[in-house]
Design a protein around this motif. Structure first.
Motif, PDB file in Angstrom:
ATOM      1  N   ASP A   1     -14.362  -8.229 -23.064  1.00  0.00           N
ATOM      2  CA  ASP A   1     -14.506  -6.968 -22.338  1.00  0.00           C
ATOM      3  C   ASP A   1     -14.835  -7.227 -20.871  1.00  0.00           C
ATOM      4  OD1 ASP A   1     -13.971  -5.561 -24.657  1.00  0.00           O
ATOM      5  OD2 ASP A   1     -16.071  -5.048 -25.053  1.00  0.00           O
ATOM      6  N   ALA A   2     -15.724  -8.186 -20.607  1.00  0.00           N
ATOM      7  CA  ALA A   2     -16.088  -8.509 -19.228  1.00  0.00           C
ATOM      8  C   ALA A   2     -14.882  -9.053 -18.469  1.00  0.00           C
ATOM      9  CB  ALA A   2     -17.237  -9.519 -19.201  1.00  0.00           C
ATOM     10  N   LYS A   3     -14.082  -9.891 -19.120  1.00  0.00           N
ATOM     11  CA  LYS A   3     -12.882 -10.440 -18.482  1.00  0.00           C
ATOM     12  C   LYS A   3     -11.893  -9.319 -18.150  1.00  0.00           C
ATOM     13  CE  LYS A   3      -9.030 -13.600 -19.211  1.00  0.00           C
ATOM     14  NZ  LYS A   3      -8.321 -14.445 -20.151  1.00  0.00           N
ATOM     15  N   LYS A   4     -11.675  -8.404 -19.094  1.00  0.00           N
ATOM     16  CA  LYS A   4     -10.767  -7.279 -18.840  1.00  0.00           C
ATOM     17  C   LYS A   4     -11.262  -6.421 -17.681  1.00  0.00           C
ATOM     18  CE  LYS A   4      -9.036  -6.951 -23.563  1.00  0.00           C
ATOM     19  NZ  LYS A   4      -9.108  -6.202 -24.821  1.00  0.00           N
TER      20      LYS A   4
ATOM     21  N   GLU B   1     -10.565  -8.266 -14.429  1.00  0.00           N
ATOM     22  CA  GLU B   1      -9.139  -8.209 -14.107  1.00  0.00           C
ATOM     23  C   GLU B   1      -8.748  -6.820 -13.587  1.00  0.00           C
ATOM     24  OE1 GLU B   1      -7.411  -9.434 -17.811  1.00  0.00           O
ATOM     25  OE2 GLU B   1      -7.673 -11.576 -17.377  1.00  0.00           O
ATOM     26  N   LEU B   2      -9.283  -5.780 -14.206  1.00  0.00           N
ATOM     27  CA  LEU B   2      -8.979  -4.418 -13.771  1.00  0.00           C
ATOM     28  C   LEU B   2      -9.514  -4.166 -12.358  1.00  0.00           C
ATOM     29  CD1 LEU B   2      -7.846  -1.610 -14.371  1.00  0.00           C
ATOM     30  CD2 LEU B   2     -10.025  -1.053 -15.475  1.00  0.00           C
ATOM     31  N   ARG B   3     -10.738  -4.607 -12.108  1.00  0.00           N
ATOM     32  CA  ARG B   3     -11.318  -4.444 -10.769  1.00  0.00           C
ATOM     33  C   ARG B   3     -10.492  -5.182  -9.721  1.00  0.00           C
ATOM     34  NH1 ARG B   3     -16.420  -2.179 -10.547  1.00  0.00           N
ATOM     35  NH2 ARG B   3     -17.495  -2.032 -12.541  1.00  0.00           N
ATOM     36  N   ALA B   4     -10.067  -6.401 -10.070  1.00  0.00           N
ATOM     37  CA  ALA B   4      -9.262  -7.193  -9.125  1.00  0.00           C
ATOM     38  C   ALA B   4      -7.941  -6.485  -8.845  1.00  0.00           C
ATOM     39  CB  ALA B   4      -9.025  -8.597  -9.672  1.00  0.00           C
ATOM     40  N   MET B   5      -7.315  -5.947  -9.877  1.00  0.00           N
ATOM     41  CA  MET B   5      -6.047  -5.245  -9.713  1.00  0.00           C
ATOM     42  C   MET B   5      -6.232  -4.004  -8.843  1.00  0.00           C
ATOM     43  SD  MET B   5      -3.519  -3.631 -12.627  1.00  0.00           S
ATOM     44  CE  MET B   5      -4.611  -2.273 -12.970  1.00  0.00           C
ATOM     45  N   LEU B   6      -7.277  -3.233  -9.091  1.00  0.00           N
ATOM     46  CA  LEU B   6      -7.533  -2.022  -8.304  1.00  0.00           C
ATOM     47  C   LEU B   6      -7.879  -2.373  -6.854  1.00  0.00           C
ATOM     48  CD1 LEU B   6      -9.589   0.050 -10.902  1.00  0.00           C
ATOM     49  CD2 LEU B   6      -7.216   0.427 -10.198  1.00  0.00           C
ATOM     50  N   THR B   7      -8.605  -3.429  -6.669  1.00  0.00           N
ATOM     51  CA  THR B   7      -8.954  -3.866  -5.316  1.00  0.00           C
ATOM     52  C   THR B   7      -7.708  -4.291  -4.548  1.00  0.00           C
ATOM     53  OG1 THR B   7     -11.136  -4.585  -6.052  1.00  0.00           O
ATOM     54  CG2 THR B   7     -10.355  -5.478  -3.963  1.00  0.00           C
ATOM     55  N   SER B   8      -6.824  -5.062  -5.218  1.00  0.00           N
ATOM     56  CA  SER B   8      -5.603  -5.523  -4.538  1.00  0.00           C
ATOM     57  C   SER B   8      -4.661  -4.356  -4.237  1.00  0.00           C
ATOM     58  CB  SER B   8      -4.888  -6.592  -5.363  1.00  0.00           C
ATOM     59  OG  SER B   8      -4.331  -6.033  -6.535  1.00  0.00           O
TER      60      SER B   8
END
Length: 118
Positions: A99-102, A105-112
């Protein structure tokens, strides 16, 4: 109408006490005579031997009546519960890590995506 399993415990006085009702799908199959049921949801572990099972067709309902008798747990069963709890802890940690990894990854995608729009 679904098939249910109703559990009845034989009391010290020989009387049946209604315990719980669950859909058959909760178990996948009806417990067999000779099976042991370990119940820990209400606190301390309690062990029951399945002494009988009856298929009951009654007006408006039908399913299995499973007759249980409370018994003392063995040392082996205590060890089994300890190993089961260890497995629960292990898999809960695996789930937390996934869950932490997902989330990362979601935060990184939204940030990019946010940086590309700006």
């Amino acid at each position: 109408m679904s098939i249910e399993i109703r559990f009845y415990i034989v009391g010290d006085d020989g009387e049946l006490q209604s315990d719980s009702v669950l859909p058959l799908s909760h178990f996948g199959s009806c417990p067999q005579i000779g099976d042991v049921i370990c119940e820990t949801l209400r606190g301390e572990a309690e062990f029951y031997s399945v002494e009988g099972r009856y298929f009951v067709q009654h007006t408006g309902s039908f399913g299995w009546a499973v007759i249980l008798r409370k018994r003392e747990q063995t040392l082996f069963e205590r060890k089994l519960l300890d190993v089961w709890a260890d497995d629960d802890d292990f898999w809960a940690e695996v789930d937390r890590e996934e869950d932490a990894k997902k989330e990362r990854e979601l935060r990184a995608m939204l940030t990019s995506k946010g940086k590309r729009k700006g």
